[in-house]
Structures are given as structure tokens and as C-alpha cells.
Write a protein that holds these residues in place. Structure first.
Motif, PDB file in Angstrom:
ATOM      1  N   TYR A  64      22.791 -20.135  22.052  1.00 32.98           N
ATOM      2  CA  TYR A  64      22.042 -19.088  21.785  1.00 32.98           C
ATOM      3  C   TYR A  64      21.707 -18.230  22.947  1.00 32.98           C
ATOM      4  N   HIS A  65      22.506 -18.546  23.932  1.00 31.31           N
ATOM      5  CA  HIS A  65      22.130 -17.548  25.019  1.00 31.31           C
ATOM      6  C   HIS A  65      21.408 -15.681  24.644  1.00 31.31           C
ATOM      7  N   GLU A  66      22.800 -15.613  23.693  1.00 30.45           N
ATOM      8  CA  GLU A  66      23.226 -14.174  22.696  1.00 30.45           C
ATOM      9  C   GLU A  66      22.516 -14.197  21.556  1.00 30.45           C
ATOM     10  N   LYS A  67      21.579 -14.981  20.614  1.00 33.28           N
ATOM     11  CA  LYS A  67      21.247 -15.065  19.823  1.00 33.28           C
ATOM     12  C   LYS A  67      20.121 -14.698  19.462  1.00 33.28           C
ATOM     13  N   SER A  68      19.647 -14.261  18.433  1.00 35.83           N
ATOM     14  CA  SER A  68      18.847 -13.180  17.555  1.00 35.83           C
ATOM     15  C   SER A  68      18.150 -14.738  17.327  1.00 35.83           C
TER      16      SER A  68
END
Length: 366
Positions: free
Chosen positions: A25-29
Motif C-alpha cells: 500500500y505504500h505506493e498506492k493512491s
């Protein structure tokens, strides 16, 4: 916002799913973040969680970077985020105590623990690791039945000035005669427990249906919940002597929302058997028998199949962020609302609707 620094006791399937999720989820929007109950809690996102210390008893994990160790045997959960950079945090040898049942040694190494043959660390050595790491929250992921080991690490959390999330059915927050809740309150530290609920698993589903019976005026007369799985947790639970608190936790979670308490002979809830080829997939069978209008009988049968550890991690990322809010706000003692919403055996039981509303209010600071 800064990082939320956590220490993990037990680098098993649940820890694997949690760490994978942090990176997934770190790079998710927000619009692409499927599977989260909350994208942001108090300004903290899942990617803000950082593992800074980890302990295990399996020699195949000890000394490895924690982001590598989560893929080591006997872990067998789904890999949904394989591309994880090294963390620089190595898995340390922990205390064994009662953290592994004797029968586990009779199984193939790919299914069970391979215990380290080096001397166990002292409490002072573990405390030094925790303090040096800067961890502010300790997550307990020990196997079911690890009563002595859990109490040892809870004591370490207090001495290292750390908040605690107790994810297993050893009664720490919910023990009415125990000293732990008072100790955490006196130390100015928050506590969430006991025994993590899944995001959408056997217990939460059984509770919702039981609450539905009560609200719709249907008398629930008999019910069972049978579970099978093939991970180390289910293998560990073949030793029924380790199941006492687990059965209490799961049973009371359902009894707490029934319109009237079900007689002991008419309710059976608990782990049922180990099926190796299921790996981390958990299959649950629920049957509920009751009577509705005119005393006419009815029944429901349900089969639920879910990957067990990601189901747990969906709750853990919220639990971690809620306890971090409490630290920021200098709240101490049992966090009643998050414990009721995230755990099967909290100090105070509420319906899931009530616990949801209370937790949303907690998050908003109301």
C-alpha cells in the motif's frame, strides 16, 4: 507524519502478510487502495508503519533481514507483494518458553518450526534490542497457547516503555484479575487486546449472524463453528491442551451478541483440524438452528474460505495506527473502543455496530 516504529514477536504468516501489506500500500493512491477499512488514520497511512525489531525461534529466520525472513519456511501464506527491499533489521533469536508445542517436532521441517540450537537471550539482551531499536509498539504474534512466553514479552514491553497489541488469545487486557491493564495505565502506555478478529473471518461473520437473529426476533437454539487450515497455527492447535483460552475467546465473542446466552451443550466454536494441503487457507463451517414466528424451526449453513493471514493483517494495520494515535494523545491503559472492534476477547464486549461507531469516534478524537 513520522514513521510508526513497531517490534514483532513471531515472524510467521501473520507478520508476513502485515509486512507485505505495508509495502503493497505504500505506493498506492486512496482510490486504488482495495481491502483497507481506513486509508488514513490520524494522518498515518499503512506505509508509515516500519518494523524496527523482530524476534523468532526458528533458526531458518534468525539472522535474516526481516523482509527476507517472512518468506522462509514454515510460512506458507499467499505472496501478494514479493518485491520488498531489505529493511536493515535482522530477526533476533527470542525466548522459547512455551512458544512451541512438543508435538510440532514430529512433523516435516517444511511444516513446523526448526528450533535454534544456540543459547537463548536473556531478558536484559531482549530489552536492549527493543530500546536500541526505538520501537514504540510491540505486536504479539506468538502461537496460540503461549501463555508464559506472552507474559514474558508483555513484561518486556512495559520495561522498554512500549505500547502493546496482543493479537493472540492469552488474556492480558481482558483478564479482570490480572495486573497488566493497571500496569500499562500507570506507565502511561496504551494497550489493545485480546485475540485479533479477522477482517472478514469466521468470528466476525458468526457474530453478525448471531446479532441478526437477536434483532429479528429469532431464537438461536444451537450453533457450531468448525475450522480447518494447514498453517503452523492449525498444526500447533492439534495439542488441545493449548486451546483453552482460544475456545473461550471465540465462544464468548459469539455469546456476547446473542439475545440470550446459549447453553454450553448447544454451542461449539473452535479450531477443528489440521489439513496440510490447505496451507494458509482457512475453511470455516457455520451452522445455526433457531425458531422464528409461530415457533417454526429454521437453520442456516455457511461455508467460508479465506486466506487466513492477510485477513488478520487487514485489522492489524488499523490497530497499529489507532494505538499510535493514543501514544500521540498520551492516552494510557486499555483502549476500549479499538479493542472491542479489533479483538475477539476485549475487556468490554459490544456489538460490532456499536464498536464500529465507538472506534470511528476514537479516531476523530471525540
Amino acid at each position: 507524519m513520522g514513521k510508526i516504529k513497531i517490534a514483532i514477536v513471531g515472524v510467521g504468516n501473520c507478520a508476513s502478510s502485515l509486512i507485505q501489506g505495508i509495502h503493497y500500500y505504500h505506493e498506492k493512491s486512496p482510490q486504488d487502495a482495495i481491502g483497507l477499512m481506513h486509508w488514513e488514520i490520524g494522518g498515518y497511512k499503512p506505509g508509515d508503519i516500519e518494523v524496527v525489531a523482530a524476534f523468532d525461534i526458528d533458526k531458518r529466520k534468525i539472522g535474516l533481514d526481516v523482509n527476507e525472513a517472512i518468506f522462509s519456511k514454515p510460512n506458507c501464506t499467499t505472496v501478494f507483494c514479493a518485491d520488498i527491499p531489505r529493511s536493515g533489521v535482522k530477526v533476533e533469536l527470542g525466548k522459547l518458553l512455551d512458544g512451541s508445542s512438543e508435538h510440532m517436532s514430529h512433523y516435516d521441517e517444511k511444516r513446523t518450526f526448526v528450533l535454534a540450537d544456540e543459547p537463548e537471550p536473556t531478558e536484559e539482551e531482549i530489552l536492549k534490542i527493543l530500546k536500541d531499536s526505538g520501537a514504540e509498539i510491540l505486536l504479539n504474534y506468538l502461537p496460540v497457547g503461549s501463555e508464559e512466553a506472552t507474559r514474558f514479552y508483555v513484561g518486556c514491553a512495559l520495561k522498554a516503555n512500549m505500547a502493546l497489541i496482543n493479537n493472540i488469545p492469552v488474556f492480558i487486557a481482558s483478564d479482570p484479575e490480572g495486573p497488566w491493564a493497571k500496569h500499562f495505565e500507570e506507565a502511561g502506555l496504551p494497550l489493545i487486546g485480546d485475540d485479533i478478529k479477522a477482517q472478514l473471518g469466521a468470528t466476525i461473520t458468526h457474530r453478525v449472524l448471531t446479532d441478526l437473529f437477536a434483532k429479528r426476533g429469532v431464537k438461536l437454539e444451537r450453533t457450531y463453528q468448525l475450522n480447518t487450515g494447514g498453517n503452523t497455527d492449525f498444526l500447533n492447535m492439534l495439542n488441545h491442551d493449548r486451546l483453552a483460552s482460544k475456545k473461550v475467546s471465540k465462544t464468548e465473542a459469539v455469546q456476547a451478541v446473542a439475545s440470550r446466552r446459549i447453553q454450553d451443550d448447544n454451542i461449539h466454536i473452535g479450531p477443528s483440524d489440521y489439513v496440510p494441503w490447505q496451507n494458509d487457507n482457512k475453511v470455516c463451517f457455520i451452522r445455526m438452528e433457531g425458531k422464528l414466528f409461530g415457533d417454526v424451526p429454521m437453520n442456516i449453513e455457511l461455508r467460508l474460505s479465506v486466506e487466513d493471514s492477510p485477513n488478520s493483517a487487514g485489522i492489524a494495520v488499523d490497530s497499529i495506527r489507532c494505538i499510535k494515535l493514543a501514544l500521540d494523545r498520551k492516552q494510557s491503559g486499555i483502549l476500549i473502543a479499538p479493542s472491542a472492534y479489533f479483538c475477539k476477547h476485549p475487556a468490554e464486549q459490544f456489538t460490532d455496530d456499536e464498536a464500529y461507531v465507538m472506534t470511528e469516534a476514537f479516531i476523530k478524537g471525540e
